[in-house]
Design an enzyme around this catalytic site. Structure first.
Site, PDB file in Angstrom:
ATOM      1  CB  SER A  33      -0.909   0.004   1.234  1.00  0.00           C
ATOM      2  OG  SER A  33      -1.709  -1.160   1.285  1.00  0.00           O
ATOM      3  CD  GLU A 111       1.455  -1.439   4.512  1.00  0.00           C
ATOM      4  OE1 GLU A 111       1.159  -0.648   3.602  1.00  0.00           O
ATOM      5  OE2 GLU A 111       2.093  -1.090   5.528  1.00  0.00           O
ATOM      6  CE  LYS A 129       9.391   8.209   1.711  1.00  0.00           C
ATOM      7  NZ  LYS A 129       8.531   7.315   0.950  1.00  0.00           N
TER       8      LYS A 129
END
Length: 262
Positions: A33, A111, A129
């Site tokens: 997602s 997840e 990230k």
């Protein structure tokens, strides 16, 4: 000719496209997602359309399920397929040991379940990230609604003894009402600034009554595909101990992806 993408979207796109090289015909795939995972789903949908790729996708959120169906990807539940060959998902943060913070989109519980039911987990992310220490991004805690304020107080009390720089916990909101996950739970976001011992913190948080699961993914990720704004990708395979780099060309024919609004 390339179509117009911002550097951050270009980084997400090339990481997503490169990750699809891990997918082979007949695989059962966990579909992550979030914005970067949405690019990956679109890339897989294009392979299904142009190559006849035969795969089954197990989405980690209702939004991902809707997108996959729109793109012609066969969708099934985890209970139906039992086990997965690979899960490809994004991350809010990752460190050099491929520990992750996930859940910015509110789907970390599904997840984590899907990722741990897979032979392999591959994370796709833009270079921003990567962090030296997890914690700048708020750590999500999926929490049952009953007694959530008591749970919040217990969490903040527990954090006093943890190796973190911040201890504030806030209830995630959707406008003026609490955000509700696909599983009907609330999310507490922990503003920790830095997590000194992610493994210990994950174990301790999950002992607090009311906490369903936390957004720390420890020893779950096997490889990370890092996208850069110039179209290069770096693939770090933690198990194999390899690091490779390559250039991903973005062509005008890729315009099918340009309408993504994630």
């Amino acid at each position: 000719m390339t179509f117009d993408l911002s550097p951050i979207d270009r980084a997400k796109f090339v990481a997503a496209r490169r990750s699809c090289n891990f997918v082979e015909n007949g695989m059962r795939i966990g579909l992550g997602s979030g914005s970067t995972a949405a690019w990956m789903v679109r890339c897989l949908g294009e392979r299904v359309r142009t190559e006849g790729l035969d795969i089954i996708g197990v989405p980690t959120s209702s939004r991902t399920a809707d997108l996959a169906r729109q793109l012609g990807i066969r969708v099934a539940s985890l209970d139906e397929v039992k086990w997965l060959d690979i899960t490809i998902d994004g991350a809010d943060e990752f460190d050099e040991n491929l520990n992750l913070i996930k859940g910015g989109g509110g789907a970390s519980l599904q997840e984590k379940i899907v990722a741990t039911a897979s032979d392999r987990m591959v994370v796709i992310a833009d270079v921003a990230k990567e962090v030296k220490a997890l914690g700048a991004f708020p750590l999500p805690l999926e929490t049952v609604p009953f007694g959530w304020q008591t749970t919040k107080a217990l969490v903040e009390e527990t954090l006093v003894n943890m190796d973190v720089l911040g201890r504030e916990a806030t209830l995630r909101m959707n406008d003026d009402v609490p955000f509700v996950t696909d599983e009907g739970n609330y999310i507490l976001d922990l503003h920790l600034k830095r997590i000194g011992n992610p493994r210990q913190l994950s174990l301790v948080l999950n002992q607090i009554p009311g906490i369903v699961e936390n957004g720390l993914f420890i020893d779950i990720c096997d490889a990370v595909v890092i996208g850069h704004g110039d179209g290069t990708v770096e693939v770090r395979d933690f198990n194999a101990g390899t690091v490779t780099e390559e250039q991903i060309d973005i062509l005008e024919s890729d315009n099918i992806f340009a309408d993504g609004d994630d």
